[in-house]
Structures are given as C-alpha cells and as structure tokens.
Design an enzyme around this catalytic site. Structure first.
Site, short mmCIF file in Angstrom:
data_model
loop_
_atom_site.label_atom_id
_atom_site.label_comp_id
_atom_site.label_asym_id
_atom_site.label_seq_id
_atom_site.Cartn_x
_atom_site.Cartn_y
_atom_site.Cartn_z
N SER A 209 0.77 -1.01 0.12
CA SER A 209 -0.07 0.17 0.10
C SER A 209 0.76 1.26 0.00
O SER A 209 1.47 1.60 -1.01
CB SER A 209 -1.15 -0.19 0.98
OG SER A 209 -1.99 0.90 0.98
N ASP A 305 -8.84 -2.56 -6.63
CA ASP A 305 -8.25 -2.49 -5.43
C ASP A 305 -9.47 -1.74 -4.39
O ASP A 305 -9.85 -0.74 -4.70
CB ASP A 305 -7.05 -1.51 -5.59
CG ASP A 305 -6.36 -1.24 -4.12
OD1 ASP A 305 -7.07 -0.57 -3.35
OD2 ASP A 305 -5.23 -1.47 -4.34
N HIS A 372 -6.53 -5.83 -1.28
CA HIS A 372 -5.95 -4.93 -1.18
C HIS A 372 -4.68 -5.42 -0.07
O HIS A 372 -4.86 -5.76 1.01
CB HIS A 372 -6.19 -3.67 -0.12
CG HIS A 372 -5.41 -2.29 -0.26
ND1 HIS A 372 -5.16 -1.70 -1.18
CD2 HIS A 372 -4.99 -2.04 0.99
CE1 HIS A 372 -4.17 -0.44 -0.90
NE2 HIS A 372 -4.08 -0.82 0.56
#
Length: 427
Positions: A209, A305, A372
């Site tokens: 991330s 995502d 994610h």
C-alpha cells in the site's frame, strides 16, 4: 486511538479469514468528509484488516520483536512526534543467510496539519504506539510451506511513522511535527547495512500500500546501495495508486496527494526523471514513475483495489447520497452501471502498465479481485486456496520472477471471471 474511537462511537473490526469479511463498519460515519482523516485512518484501519495484527495472528505465526534505530535522532530521522523509528528483523539461515528482504509498512498519509497532528498520536506517527511484537506471515513467514522462496532470508519490516511514504523532509515547529520519512528510510537502511545487509548476495525491497508506493519511489536508490554483483529487485504490493477521476468526476486522490507532497517537502526526494517534465504531485503517482525505474520491479495489484474503490473512486465527498455504499462494502451488490465504472478503472490501470509490461525485466500480477495487500496475508500469498492466475499463486509468480525461472506478466480476465479471489466484504 481511544480518543478517536470515543468520538465516533465504538467501531468493531473483525476479520474472518474463512470468509474474508470485515465486520460492523460504519463507513460513511467513519470516513465522514468533515473529519479530513479519510485517507489517514481508512488506510490504517483497513490495513490492520488486510494485514495481520498481533491479536489476530494465526496461532503458529512467528512473532518478531521491535528494534528502535538508536542513532536515528542525531540524524533527524524521527517519527512525526520526534520519537525514534524502528523495524522488526528475523535473521535468515542456511542458504538464505546472506539474502535480505525489506518490507516497507503501509498505512495511509496525512495531508495537512490537523490530520498529521492526529496521526502523531497513533502507531502511524509515533513509535510510542508501535506494537512491540508483530506476526511475520505471508512473504515474511519463516516456513517453507508458507513462503517457499524467501522463508530463510533475513526478513525485515520497517515501520511507517511519517505519513508520506518514507519521502518527506520538512517540519512544522509550531505544530510539533517532524516530516522526516526520507531520513527514516536512510537511517533504517544504514542500520541494517551495519547488521550484515551490506554483504547481501541478493536483496528484495517490497512494501504494501503506502509502503508499496514507497518501494517504487526508493527502488533505484535501494539498488545503488549494493555492488553490481548483488541481485537486487523490487516488489510493489497494492501500491499502484491511480490518478483517476472519482464517481463525481472530481480528483479526490490527486487533491489529497497534492497536500501530502507540499506539506511534507516531498518534492526534493522524487525521481528527477519525473520531476524534470511533470509537476511534483504527478510524480507521486506510480503510473508516472514505473517506466523510468531501472531496477527490475514487480507490480502486484488487485484490478479493483478495495482501498481505491472506497477512498479514491467513491469516497463520501464524491458520493454524498451514498449510492455507492453497498457496492463499496460488497462487490456482489454493485449495480451494472457501477461494475461498468469499475471496469473503466481496471482498463485505466492496465493501460498505465502497458509500457512497463513491455520490459523483459518487469513482473506483473494483476488479478481481478476486490482486495488490497496480498503479500503479507497468508491466505492470499500462498495457501491451498489462495488466488491464482493461470494456476499460479502470488508467491510462486513473485519467486519465479525474482529467480528468473519464468517471465511473469500475469493479467487476469475481467470481473467476475476469477473464482479464486479472496474478495473483501465489509459489513
């Protein structure tokens, strides 16, 4: 965190790995646009779900203690509140004793004084609040059956406490804020070099991330730390944040990133191959960076995502009537029009990596999932039922690419064709 939860009421977050369900989320309340903490705390809270917390760690997970970088303060390499940065290191063994995997932690960003002042009272801005031990799962696991290619490497998780993907270098004395992400990165890496990493024969810089964005931004810098004889590559997991229009036609994430870049003095640490022809905010978006990265890079990303759907494409500010609420919580509840919009986002992502994919040294794994961060969670990295493209799990694809066993350019067919996804459902 207690003060924040007292303000909003109690929010319970549970994660059932068997069903990939996040329980009891009041997203519109939690991510209300009046708070301006959306990108900060949605990322932190969601990543505590996407990742594995100490409380929710599997019973047999390896637990690794925290090391604070003792010499960091003298270099000005401190968290938002001035505390020391840190990392968790588990030593390699056997054939992996001289191999190093560095994982950069994710956890959102802060784009103004108010959100950064809030952040410095959390584990995303102060080592005072770091967990003292954390589980190493997925790509950090020390078990061959869970992490076939990297289990016996030296594996490190560098903690994230600056709020600008390890790239800022500024301060705001009046607010008591230190924006020192670049210095934290350098101090942690220097400390690890002194602990044996300078002798590495192979190394992999990875991140999830906001950490996945950082692994792109620092990839060539990492490569340059080692002699040419050292095999060095980079992996970005869920770091392909797209400069995309939201559902109202606005530019939610671009406006947010503009604040991060200007507030934290990020510009001077962005790749010059980008800033010599684009504005600094554009150079915080990976789509404008990846074509010019010289070091072999692997991009692992879900085409839909979850975080980008919730906070970049359909945040409450762009969806004031909540038309996207059900779709954001559970992809099975998306309307035909919403799926069409999301297919457009996927097409935008695939177009952005087209030139990158043409390079023989690059790697790609873009699966058509609502997920994610798939490298740190065991169920998505490598398990009996983990997501696959062409019968190849994420861990095998990354390993085949790193060790040059295969040319990996895995792009999934469009939703809903992939039945192996671990789609996150929020309720």
């Amino acid at each position: 965190m207690g003060k924040f939860m007292g303000f909003w009421g109690v929010i319970f977050v549970g994660f059932l790995l068997s069903k990939w369900v996040v329980n009891s989320f009041e997203f519109d309340e939690f991510f209300d646009n009046r708070t301006e903490v959306s990108f900060l705390e949605s990322m932190s809270l969601l990543e505590s779900v996407y990742g594995v917390s100490a409380a929710a760690a599997p019973p047999n997970a390896l637990m690794v203690g925290l090391t604070l970088v003792q010499g960091a303060a003298a270099k000005g390499a401190v968290c938002l509140d001035g505390t020391l940065p840190g990392y968790h290191l588990h030593r390699g063994f056997g054939t992996g004793a001289n191999s190093w995997l560095i994982q950069l932690e994710g956890g959102g960003w802060c784009n103004n004084i108010r959100t950064c002042v809030y952040r410095k009272k959390t584990r995303r801005g102060s080592s005072t609040y770091f967990e003292k031990i954390i589980p190493f799962t997925g790509i950090l696991s020390n078990k061959a059956q869970e992490n076939p290619d990297f289990f016996n490497w030296n594996r490190v998780k560098i903690r994230y406490c600056d709020g600008a993907s390890f790239t800022g270098d500024s301060e705001n004395k009046a607010a008591g804020l230190q924006f020192r992400g670049q210095r934290i990165w350098l101090a942690a890496i220097e400390d690890l070099m002194s602990k044996g990493m300078r002798n590495a024969n192979q190394a992999l810089l990875s991140g999830c991330s906001a950490g996945g964005l950082a692994s792109i931004l620092h990839c060539d810098e990492f490569r340059n730390l080692f002699p040419r004889s050292t095999k060095v590559k980079c992996l970005s997991d869920a770091g392909l944040f797209m400069d995309a229009a939201d559902v109202s036609g606005g530019r939610t994430i671009r406006n947010f990133f503009a604040g991060v870049v200007s507030l934290q003095g990020v510009q001077r640490n962005l790749p010059r191959t980008c800033t010599n022809h684009l504005d600094p905010t554009s150079c915080f978006f990976p789509q404008n960076l990846i074509a010019n990265i010289r070091t072999p890079l692997f991009i692992l990303n879900a085409a839909y995502d979850s975080w980008q759907v919730q906070e970049s494409l359909a945040p409450p500010t762009a969806d004031p009537h909540g038309n996207w609420r059900d779709c954001k919580m559970n992809n099975a509840r998306c309307s035909a029009y919403q799926i069409q919009f999301l297919q457009g986002f996927r097409a935008h992502m695939l177009n952005a990596v087209k030139g990158f994919a043409a390079s023989r040294q690059s790697g790609l794994f873009i699966n058509s999932c609502f997920a994610h961060c798939q490298s740190e969670r065991q169920d998505t990295w490598f398990a009996d039922d983990s997501p696959v493209i062409g019968n190849k799990a994420v861990a095998i694809a990354v390993g085949d690419w790193y060790f040059d066993r295969a040319n990996i350019k895995a792009i999934d067919c469009a939703y809903p064709c992939d039945k192996t996804c671990h789609n996150l459902v929020f309720r």
